[in-house]
Motif scaffolding. Structure first.
Motif, PDB file in Angstrom:
ATOM      1  N   ASN A 128      -3.271  -1.362  -3.559  1.00  0.00           N
ATOM      2  CA  ASN A 128      -4.630  -0.804  -3.506  1.00  0.00           C
ATOM      3  C   ASN A 128      -4.596   0.712  -3.607  1.00  0.00           C
ATOM      4  O   ASN A 128      -5.649   1.340  -3.666  1.00  0.00           O
ATOM      5  N   LEU A 175      -9.801  -8.003  -6.134  1.00  0.00           N
ATOM      6  CA  LEU A 175      -8.402  -8.219  -5.748  1.00  0.00           C
ATOM      7  C   LEU A 175      -8.067  -9.712  -5.786  1.00  0.00           C
ATOM      8  O   LEU A 175      -7.026 -10.114  -6.322  1.00  0.00           O
ATOM      9  N   PHE A 228     -14.471  -5.005  -3.683  1.00  0.00           N
ATOM     10  CA  PHE A 228     -13.018  -4.797  -3.806  1.00  0.00           C
ATOM     11  C   PHE A 228     -12.267  -6.105  -3.570  1.00  0.00           C
ATOM     12  O   PHE A 228     -11.378  -6.490  -4.344  1.00  0.00           O
ATOM     13  N   HIS A 249      -9.091   0.653  -4.071  1.00  0.00           N
ATOM     14  CA  HIS A 249     -10.300   0.312  -3.302  1.00  0.00           C
ATOM     15  C   HIS A 249     -11.366   1.405  -3.398  1.00  0.00           C
ATOM     16  O   HIS A 249     -12.547   1.129  -3.210  1.00  0.00           O
ATOM     17  N   SER A 255       0.827  -1.216   0.000  1.00  0.00           N
ATOM     18  CA  SER A 255       0.000   0.000   0.000  1.00  0.00           C
ATOM     19  C   SER A 255       0.855   1.258   0.000  1.00  0.00           C
ATOM     20  O   SER A 255       0.318   2.358  -0.154  1.00  0.00           O
ATOM     21  N   ARG A 259      -5.091  -2.874   4.250  1.00  0.00           N
ATOM     22  CA  ARG A 259      -6.540  -3.058   4.131  1.00  0.00           C
ATOM     23  C   ARG A 259      -6.950  -4.261   4.963  1.00  0.00           C
ATOM     24  O   ARG A 259      -6.254  -5.292   4.963  1.00  0.00           O
TER      25      ARG A 259
END
Ligand code: GAR
Length: 206
Positions: free
Chosen positions: A33, A68, A64, A55, A9, A87
């Motif tokens: 994301n 993913l 989401f 996201h 991230s 996340r």
């Protein structure tokens, strides 16, 4: 070469440590994301395909997670490595990768799950802090622990100085554990870790 995928991230320094280690596997993709994650450029510089699944573009967490998971599966990975992936993942997502998804967390779990772990450690006045690599299960930061590395908390530590000391250990620990998994030395069996790697070889910074 066992295929694996890394999820990030942010800056992706753990991802970089994994890529630098030349693991006995093939990193098929780095997925973020967040489009602005600086780790994406780092991954590309290593010649790794990158993908963003933002996201914000999905109406629900489930939508989401489904997108993913489908993207991850398209690379047919035998291992999914969460490396600073910020996340919370749904039970259904976690179930799809049960026994083949690892996370690194910046605390000695079960102490200090969640976020701001270094601030939590300083507030609790613990004298030892560190990081944990664990299998991912639906319990947030609660999956079976594979290995940990500890560092001292020094009297004049700030969140930043402590985070840097822990991060240096993360960069040593995560590639080792990923290597154990890719060489068949660590498994999740009936919810428990079976590890035949020489755990005693892990030196601590304490
Ligand atoms: C690392 O400290 C990692 O352990 C933590 O985020 C940082 C990411 O740094 N992960 C979590 O807190 C997950 N709950 P990096 O992007 O440089 O690897």
């Amino acid at each position: 070469m066992k295929p694996y995928v890394i999820l990030i991230s942010g800056q992706g320094s753990n991802m970089q440590a994994l890529l630098e280690d030349q693991l006995p596997g093939q990193c098929r993709a780095v997925i973020s994301n967040r489009p602005e994650a600086s780790g994406l450029a780092t991954a590309a510089a290593y010649g790794i395909p990158t993908k963003v699944i933002d996201h914000h573009a999905f109406a629900s967490r489930d939508a989401f997670d489904m997108a993913l998971a489908d993207e991850i599966e398209s690379y047919t990975p035998q291992l999914v490595l969460l490396a600073g992936f910020m996340r919370i993942l749904s039970d259904a997502f976690v179930a799809r990768f049960s026994g083949r998804m690892l996370n690194i967390h910046p605390s000695l779990l079960p102490a200090f799950p969640g976020i701001k772990t270094h601030a939590q450690a300083l507030a609790a006045s613990v004298k030892t802090h560190g990081c944990t690599v664990h299998f991912v299960t639906p319990a947030l930061d609660g999956g079976p622990i594979i290995a940990q590395a500890a560092v001292p908390v020094l009297p004049d530590d700030t969140e930043e100085s402590l985070a840097a000391r822990v991060l240096a250990e993360e960069h040593r620990l995560y590639p080792r554990v990923a290597r154990w998994f890719l060489t068949g030395q660590v498994h999740l069996i009936d919810g428990r870790v079976k590890c035949t790697a020489p755990l005693a070889s892990l030196e601590s910074a304490i």
